[in-house]
Design an enzyme around this catalytic site. Structure first.
Site, PDB file in Angstrom:
ATOM      1  N   GLU A  99       0.823  -1.194   0.000  1.00 55.83           N
ATOM      2  CA  GLU A  99       0.000   0.000   0.000  1.00 55.83           C
ATOM      3  C   GLU A  99       0.864   1.253   0.000  1.00 55.83           C
ATOM      4  O   GLU A  99       0.599   2.212  -0.725  1.00 55.83           O
ATOM      5  CB  GLU A  99      -0.927  -0.022   1.221  1.00 55.83           C
ATOM      6  CG  GLU A  99      -2.286   0.628   1.004  1.00 55.83           C
ATOM      7  CD  GLU A  99      -3.156  -0.127   0.015  1.00 55.83           C
ATOM      8  OE1 GLU A  99      -3.926   0.527  -0.700  1.00 55.83           O
ATOM      9  OE2 GLU A  99      -3.043  -1.365  -0.065  1.00 55.83           O
ATOM     10  N   TYR A 327       7.337  -0.696  12.697  1.00 56.65           N
ATOM     11  CA  TYR A 327       6.189  -0.763  11.803  1.00 56.65           C
ATOM     12  C   TYR A 327       5.289  -1.940  12.167  1.00 56.65           C
ATOM     13  O   TYR A 327       5.765  -3.058  12.407  1.00 56.65           O
ATOM     14  CB  TYR A 327       6.668  -0.893  10.362  1.00 56.65           C
ATOM     15  CG  TYR A 327       5.574  -0.690   9.344  1.00 56.65           C
ATOM     16  CD1 TYR A 327       4.750   0.420   9.396  1.00 56.65           C
ATOM     17  CD2 TYR A 327       5.370  -1.615   8.320  1.00 56.65           C
ATOM     18  CE1 TYR A 327       3.739   0.606   8.463  1.00 56.65           C
ATOM     19  CE2 TYR A 327       4.373  -1.433   7.379  1.00 56.65           C
ATOM     20  CZ  TYR A 327       3.562  -0.314   7.463  1.00 56.65           C
ATOM     21  OH  TYR A 327       2.563  -0.134   6.539  1.00 56.65           O
ATOM     22  N   ARG A 329       2.727  -3.425  10.474  1.00 50.87           N
ATOM     23  CA  ARG A 329       2.194  -4.341   9.455  1.00 50.87           C
ATOM     24  C   ARG A 329       3.338  -5.235   8.979  1.00 50.87           C
ATOM     25  O   ARG A 329       4.114  -4.855   8.112  1.00 50.87           O
ATOM     26  CB  ARG A 329       1.573  -3.569   8.291  1.00 50.87           C
ATOM     27  CG  ARG A 329       0.327  -2.797   8.700  1.00 50.87           C
ATOM     28  CD  ARG A 329      -0.378  -2.172   7.507  1.00 50.87           C
ATOM     29  NE  ARG A 329      -1.573  -1.457   7.922  1.00 50.87           N
ATOM     30  CZ  ARG A 329      -1.617  -0.175   8.241  1.00 50.87           C
ATOM     31  NH1 ARG A 329      -0.510   0.546   8.180  1.00 50.87           N
ATOM     32  NH2 ARG A 329      -2.741   0.402   8.614  1.00 50.87           N
ATOM     33  N   HIS A 374      10.533  -6.152   7.214  1.00 53.77           N
ATOM     34  CA  HIS A 374      11.514  -7.221   7.438  1.00 53.77           C
ATOM     35  C   HIS A 374      11.764  -7.523   8.904  1.00 53.77           C
ATOM     36  O   HIS A 374      12.686  -8.258   9.220  1.00 53.77           O
ATOM     37  CB  HIS A 374      12.841  -6.826   6.762  1.00 53.77           C
ATOM     38  CG  HIS A 374      12.669  -6.482   5.319  1.00 53.77           C
ATOM     39  ND1 HIS A 374      12.163  -7.379   4.407  1.00 53.77           N
ATOM     40  CD2 HIS A 374      12.904  -5.334   4.640  1.00 53.77           C
ATOM     41  CE1 HIS A 374      12.114  -6.794   3.211  1.00 53.77           C
ATOM     42  NE2 HIS A 374      12.544  -5.560   3.329  1.00 53.77           N
TER      43      HIS A 374
END
Length: 933
Positions: A99, A327, A329, A374
């Site tokens: 996204e 992060y 997600r 990652h």
């Protein structure tokens, strides 16, 4: 002086990053996507009849999409272009997932920069991470963009082809989707299992025992009966969903205890000698779980914090954007070298060096196709901030989630816990039970010389290891495990025991547990359906559409969900097939890695072209599958048999029951599908009977008063006597002249108050309700009459044209003239009620500098800084909105600008019926297409 423009997605993220960058940088926010596929009705007139007319995608030319800038983002795009003109470099710093990559690509396409462009990526918002990202920019990943575009077009195709089918056969405003329809099916399938489930009753026996010697003599412990002779005593796991005992294994037969047998055995045990027949001790290790991924964070926050998936992701987003966590997600369970070092250091400092292994724990990637960042979700920075260090900077929900993430991360780098489990076997002769059970009981147990075997187990943690920091929660359907130690007394084989007491206990087997948000997320991930980053949105959609509701933590499907699922299963089975949906997700991963071509895959899915595996579930493609459906019997589709001769039908005004003779009764709100038993159905029909429940006779009129349940809710009414028919004129008499027929008198009717119950409402209450509106009295000052009335927006007083709201419905029956005059003596406030204090208060808005509050308005709660107002979204709660979220919503509202005023063009030309019909049809079509996705 150089000027570098950095574009991120959200204002909060822009503010945090701005604090780490110098004066040479300008940080702006795109506030998500700046453009998207338009509704077909919003296409330019020249395109509406062309290849883009149906989907805003040309399916015959490589599935080319037609994008438009969102009307609400035009001012924002203008501002970004202006900022870009003054910049020497452009940094696209959107999130490093599909996204985020797509947002960056759309920005490039719209802004058309003439300065150097760099893609800046990072997984946490700290000064060190931002510095590393500036030093190591990369190019735009077009494969990720292709995967996101393919997914967007795929969702448009599915939504626009299948949703209209639902409108025609089930109900207006419904939608179908690649993931939401499968998630709905999972919840419906679980409810079907519960509806088919038949409970079985079984009994067991437990005894309280005391050692007669040794160091723990007199220490009470409890053992459970596990066998009678060679027959194992049945437990819940020995019964199937049909309530039948599973076939016994060859090793040991199973005995099903009933109430009489269990009580007889308990009585026999109470006086029987017992001894220890065996003691087994086993040591095992419990290893720490890996740090959080998106999915496991949603599951654990649901279990431990009772947060919905949407609230979890929104809170995590705030923590990330403000530099507290990495992060959120991600499918990866990896930790960076710096994070491992920070976790090990804090674990050793807080819990001791003996709790940290010599070598770091490595978990690798949990998901095979993981590519959404990652690293796992962890506290941000090369040195973690402890929860005590950030408590004052976070709200309650933010702190609870940060604390959970911190504990899980630190625990993941600690040693396993060592657990010691002891299992004690006890033998007790029961003697001759033939007087109670018969010579040989129907159970199949020889009653003359019955030997009982009881078992007890205890667990102690001999080394806490990671448990000193963290222990994972469990789903409802998982067998609960005791927290802490459960110790057994120190005994040896052959030791004598005294039976203090024995009890027989009855049990019923339970149906499969309903899904919670946590267990549904877990199931979706196990099946490989959807992306963990989209689970929160998926669950919100199926709840907003009315397919699923939440009762406590349980997710319950509506009858509407049954109809929608049935239509898709019977006619487009591939779209809700679990394996097929998972295979689509794997294909999107292959597109993201460059191993598949997006347009080719869409051609196989929609047109049936090529020989890709996707065509196997949809022979000929989705387009042909929908075209070849044929006639669908809507009545049969929306009917489900729930009892002998009784069906549930999904109607325009909700679900209702219908018998073979045509009699109907509405299904009350709050009744789950599996709760519609024969007894419940009979009760509903009794309450919904045409004659209603008789309350008694009105002494003033002599009319019978009844309570009924109608289309718009429960109410009370009177039964009027039938008027006698006019006598026919005698022979030779003239018929009376025709005139206007006398209108039939209407019965008095009144809805019952929300605080009343249809089954308990009394005659006195009914007569009071039917007396409304009630005359309270006359104002002595002007002689005007004051009445108490119940209206569309609630109870109120009325005096001439002056009305004042009341606090509750009960006041309609109890308010006195003096109380009414006191209300009118108060100055009238604007709107329908007096001013009330704010529901929530926050700090000063970073843009306007004014205090932000949540207030209760006429149309519900809204957020305001005194200048800008925005309604609290339906998907959010007043309690769940954080300060940062409130600021963000206000920023989004400002970016949209003021709402456009509707202008009415006056015309002297009369509108013909045909024009009205066309206009109405066009408006309806436009509204419908907006709901298709």
């Amino acid at each position: 002086m150089a000027n570098k423009l950095v574009i991120v997605e959200s204002p909060a993220k822009a503010r945090t990053i701005g604090t780490f960058l110098g004066k040479d940088f300008t940080v702006e926010a795109s506030i998500g996507h700046i453009r998207d596929l338009p509704q077909p009705s919003e296409l330019p007139a020249t395109m509406k009849k062309g290849p883009y007319g149906k989907f805003a995608v040309d399916v015959n030319d490589g599935f080319k999409p037609y994008y438009v800038v969102d009307p609400d983002k035009k001012k924002l795009v203008t501002a970004l272009k202006k900022a870009l003109k003054e910049a020497d470099e452009l940094y696209l710093a959107t999130d490093e997932d599909r996204e985020g990559e797509a947002i960056a690509w759309h920005l490039l396409e719209v802004l058309k920069p003439k300065v150097p462009v760099k893609r800046m990526v990072f997984h946490e918002i700290t000064k060190e991470a931002i510095g590393r990202a500036l030093d190591n920019p990369r190019d735009l990943d077009t494969n990720l963009v292709d995967a996101q575009e393919t997914r967007r077009i795929l969702d448009r195709l599915v939504g626009y082809e299948v949703s209209p089918l639902l409108w025609r056969k089930v109900g207006a405003g419904l939608s179908a989707g690649r993931v939401q329809s499968v998630a709905t099916r999972l919840v419906v399938d679980r409810e079907r299992e519960r509806m088919a489930f038949k409970s079985a009753n079984y009994w067991d026996v437990s005894a309280d025992l005391l050692p007669q010697s040794g160091p723990d003599a007199g220490s009470l412990f409890t053992a459970r009966l596990t066998a009678l002779g060679d027959h194992r005593v049945a437990t819940s796991r020995d019964f199937n969903d049909a309530g039948e005992l599973r076939p016994a294994s060859q090793k040991q037969s199973v005995v099903h205890l009933g109430e009489a047998a269990a009580k007889a055995i308990a009585d026999a045990l109470a006086g029987a000698p017992a001894k220890v027949s065996g003691l087994e001790t086993k040591e095992s290790q419990r290893r720490p779980l890996p740090p959080f991924t998106t999915s496991t964070l949603q599951q654990e926050a649901s279990r431990k914090l009772r947060m919905s998936a949407r609230d979890t992701m929104r809170t995590a987003q705030t923590l990330y954007e403000n530099g507290f966590i990495t992060y959120m997600r991600t499918d990866s369970t990896d930790l960076s070298t710096q994070a491992i070092s920070a976790a090990r250091s804090q674990a050793a400092e807080l819990y001791g060096a003996d709790h940290v292994p010599a070598n770091p724990n490595h978990y690798g990637k949990k998901a095979k196709g993981a590519q959404e960042a990652h690293e796992a979700i962890r506290p941000a920075g090369d040195n973690f901030r402890r929860p005590t260090e950030v408590k004052g900077q976070l709200t309650g929900a933010q702190f609870a989630l940060y604390d959970l993430i911190w504990k899980r991360t630190v625990a993941s780098q600690m040693k396993p816990a060592t657990v010691q489990t002891a299992t004690l076997s006890v033998q007790a002769p029961l003697g001759d039970l033939s007087a109670v059970l018969g010579a040989e009981d129907a159970l199949g147990v020889q009653a003359q010389d019955v030997q009982a075997t009881l078992s007890a187990s205890g667990t102690i943690v001999t080394f806490k290891g990671f448990l000193a920091a963290y222990e994972e929660g469990r789903d409802e359907e998982e067998r609960p495990k005791a927290n802490g130690d459960t110790r057994l007394p120190q005994v040896s084989a052959g030791d004598a025991l005294e039976t203090d007491s024995a009890q027989a206990n009855g049990h019923d087997t339970n149906p499969p547990a309903r899904y919670t948000e946590a267990s549904l997320v877990k199931k979706l991930e196990e099946l490989g359906i959807g992306r963990p980053s989209t689970y929160a949105a998926t669950i919100s959609v199926i709840m907003d559409r009315g397919y699923v509701e939440r009762r406590g933590q349980a997710l319950i499907p509506s009858w509407l969900a049954f109809s929608v699922t049935r239509l898709l299963e019977d006619n487009l089975g591939g779209l809700v097939d679990y394996d097929f949906t998972a295979s689509m997700e794997r294909d999107l991963d292959l597109i993201a890695s460059g191993e598949l071509n997006g347009p080719d895959w869409l051609g196989a899915f929609y047109l049936g072209e090529g020989d890709l595996p996707v065509t196997k579930a949809l022979p000929g493609g989705l387009q042909r599958e929908v075209e070849d459906l044929g006639e669908i019997d809507a009545r049969a589709l929306n009917s489900m048999e729930v009892g002998e001769g009784v069906n549930v039908r999904v109607g325009r005004y909700g679900p209702y029951l219908e018998k073979a003779d045509g009699s109907r009764a509405s299904v009350p709100n709050g009744v789950a599908p599996d709760e519609l038993t024969a007894e419940m159905i009979a009760e509903i029909f009794a309450q919904n009977a045409d004659d209603g429940r008789e309350l008694g006779v009105d002494p003033a009129t002599g009319h019978m008063i009844v309570a009924k349940n109608g289309r718009y809710g429960p109410y009370v009414t009177e039964i009027l006597p039938e008027e006698p028919e006019e006598a026919a004129p005698a022979e030779g008499e003239k018929k009376p002249a025709k005139g206007r027929k006398k209108a039939k008198p209407k019965p008095r009717t009144a809805s019952i108050f929300k605080t009343m119950d249809l089954s308990t409402v009394t005659l006195e209450q009914a007569l009071q309700l039917m007396s409304l509106p009630r005359v309270v009295g006359k104002d002595p000052a002007d002689g005007e009459e004051i009445t108490a009335q119940n209206g569309r927006f609630g109870p109120y007083l009325k005096k001439g044209s002056d009305s004042r709201s009341l606090e509750n419905e009960e006041q309609l029956l109890t308010i006195t003239l003096d109380e009414a005059l006191a209300i009118y003596a108060q100055p009238k406030t604007r709107g329908r009620r007096a001013a009330v204090p704010p529901l929530r208060e926050f700090g000063e808005d970073p843009v306007s500098g004014k205090p932000v509050k949540i207030k209760d308005g006429r149309f519900g709660p809204y957020i305001t800084d005194g200048v800008t107002n925005i309604t609290v979204p339906k998907s959010e709660t007043v309690e769940g909105i954080t300060e940062e979220r409130a600021f963000e919503l206000l920023a989004e509202k400002r970016a949209k600008g003021p709402a456009k005023k509707r202008t009415t063009r006056k015309t002297t030309t009369k509108k013909t019926t045909a024009k009205k019909s066309t206009a109405k049809k066009t408006a309806t079509k436009k509204t419908a297409t907006k709901k298709a996705e």
